[in-house]
Design an enzyme around this catalytic site. Structure first.
Site, PDB file in Angstrom:
ATOM      1  N   THR A  13       0.837  -1.198   0.000  1.00 43.29           N
ATOM      2  CA  THR A  13       0.000   0.000   0.000  1.00 43.29           C
ATOM      3  C   THR A  13       0.873   1.250   0.000  1.00 43.29           C
ATOM      4  OG1 THR A  13      -0.208   0.086   2.422  1.00 43.29           O
ATOM      5  CG2 THR A  13      -1.842  -1.214   1.210  1.00 43.29           C
ATOM      6  N   GLY A  14       0.360   2.305  -0.622  1.00 40.11           N
ATOM      7  CA  GLY A  14       1.102   3.556  -0.695  1.00 40.11           C
ATOM      8  C   GLY A  14       2.445   3.380  -1.372  1.00 40.11           C
ATOM      9  N   SER A  15       2.434   2.726  -2.542  1.00 41.55           N
ATOM     10  CA  SER A  15       3.707   2.353  -3.165  1.00 41.55           C
ATOM     11  C   SER A  15       4.038   3.133  -4.437  1.00 41.55           C
ATOM     12  CB  SER A  15       3.722   0.849  -3.468  1.00 41.55           C
ATOM     13  OG  SER A  15       2.534   0.416  -4.088  1.00 41.55           O
ATOM     14  N   GLY A  18       8.445   6.774  -2.209  1.00 41.81           N
ATOM     15  CA  GLY A  18       9.019   6.562  -0.893  1.00 41.81           C
ATOM     16  C   GLY A  18       9.364   5.124  -0.569  1.00 41.81           C
ATOM     17  N   ILE A  19       9.175   4.758   0.698  1.00 45.57           N
ATOM     18  CA  ILE A  19       9.500   3.410   1.155  1.00 45.57           C
ATOM     19  C   ILE A  19       8.659   2.372   0.429  1.00 45.57           C
ATOM     20  CG2 ILE A  19       9.372   1.851   3.148  1.00 45.57           C
ATOM     21  CD1 ILE A  19      10.152   4.257   4.917  1.00 45.57           C
ATOM     22  N   GLY A  20       7.392   2.655   0.226  1.00 42.80           N
ATOM     23  CA  GLY A  20       6.518   1.700  -0.450  1.00 42.80           C
ATOM     24  C   GLY A  20       6.998   1.363  -1.852  1.00 42.80           C
ATOM     25  N   SER A 141       7.374   2.634  12.839  1.00 46.43           N
ATOM     26  CA  SER A 141       8.389   3.689  12.935  1.00 46.43           C
ATOM     27  C   SER A 141       9.006   3.655  14.326  1.00 46.43           C
ATOM     28  CB  SER A 141       7.755   5.060  12.698  1.00 46.43           C
ATOM     29  OG  SER A 141       8.655   6.115  13.008  1.00 46.43           O
ATOM     30  N   TYR A 154       1.015  11.267  15.120  1.00 44.28           N
ATOM     31  CA  TYR A 154       1.700  10.310  14.259  1.00 44.28           C
ATOM     32  C   TYR A 154       2.307   9.187  15.109  1.00 44.28           C
ATOM     33  CZ  TYR A 154       5.384   8.409  11.231  1.00 44.28           C
ATOM     34  OH  TYR A 154       6.208   7.569  10.523  1.00 44.28           O
TER      35      TYR A 154
END
Length: 263
Positions: A13-15, A18-20, A141, A154
């Site tokens: 998800t969210g790829s 960034g990291i995704g 995180s 967050y």
């Protein structure tokens, strides 16, 4: 060491960045068939085109839908009813003093960072258990342990992810499905780059601004710099392989040594 993921399907998800994005690329390099997720078809297709340029042998499919709502998750599930590997990466962050965070921000952060992973895990993990193999990774995180004063909301969501990950791992114990969390430290993603630019100006050297940010805000860092997305992705990808079959219920750090505990 068995790190072959050929024949396995994955959703990150969210790829689209960034990291995704880095995780999607690494899983494809290991042979997985990867669903790239983002809120719009345009962003997803652009990310897939870039990924195919970097991993020509990789196989990718579009997984369009916002995972911030039950409706968006349902849309995603309709087009992708089964996966072997689930990477709960989608997340948002925003520095804001505690007394200025309104109710709607708390709810928005919880929906995006926490409920997205809850809903997708609830949908996909029973099938993994039935098939006797699966991997779930929550991108948490170090902020889930070391709550940042500049964005308490967050940090709260990242702590919640750690709890859910451990609880889910215990729920599916002995099934062949592993569930873990990865705890990145500050990482030089597009969002963090924009944040650093706002601190140091558009023409600033991001590497140097990043080092200054770490020195001032995360002085316990042992690498004394921001991590790179691919450094986080390497850990995530390993956890998805057959080689990591004895690792479950864990919270693994890629935080550059920010957290000072020895466990």
């Amino acid at each position: 060491m068995d790190i072959d993921l050929k024949g396995k399907s994955a959703l990150v998800t969210g790829s689209t960045g960034g990291i995704g994005y880095a995780v999607a690329r690494e899983l494809a390099r290991l042979g997985a068939y990867v669903a790239v997720n983002g809120r719009t078809g345009e962003r997803v297709e652009a990310a897939i085109a870039q990924l195919k340029g970097e991993v020509p042998e990789g196989e990718f499919i579009a997984g369009v839908g916002s995972v911030a709502s039950a409706e968006g998750v349902a849309e995603l599930l309709a087009g992708l009813p089964r996966v072997d590997i689930l990477i709960n990466n989608a997340g948002i962050f925003e520095p804001k003093p505690f007394f200025e965070i309104p109710d709607e921000d708390w709810q928005r952060f919880y929906d995006v960072n926490v409920m997205s992973g809850v809903r997708l895990s609830r949908a996909y993990v029973p099938g993994m258990v039935e098939r006797g193999w699966g991997r779930v990774v929550f991108i948490a995180s170090e902020s889930g342990i070391n709550i940042p004063l500049e964005m308490v909301h967050y940090g709260m969501t990242k702590t919640a992810q750690l709890a859910i990950s451990r609880g889910l791992a215990e729920t599916v114990g002995g099934s062949g499905v592993t569930v873990n969390s990865v705890l990145p430290g500050p990482t030089l993603t597009e969002g963090v780059a924009e944040f650093l630019k706002s601190m140091g100006g558009a023409g600033s050297d991001l590497e140097q601004v990043g080092r200054e940010f770490i020195a001032e805000n995360r002085p316990t860092s042992l690498i004394k710099r921001l991590a790179r997305p691919e450094e986080v992705a390497s850990m995530v990808a390993y956890l998805c392989t057959p080689a990591a079959s004895a690792t479950s219920g864990a919270a693994l750090r890629v935080d550059g040594g920010v957290l000072r505990g020895i466990a």
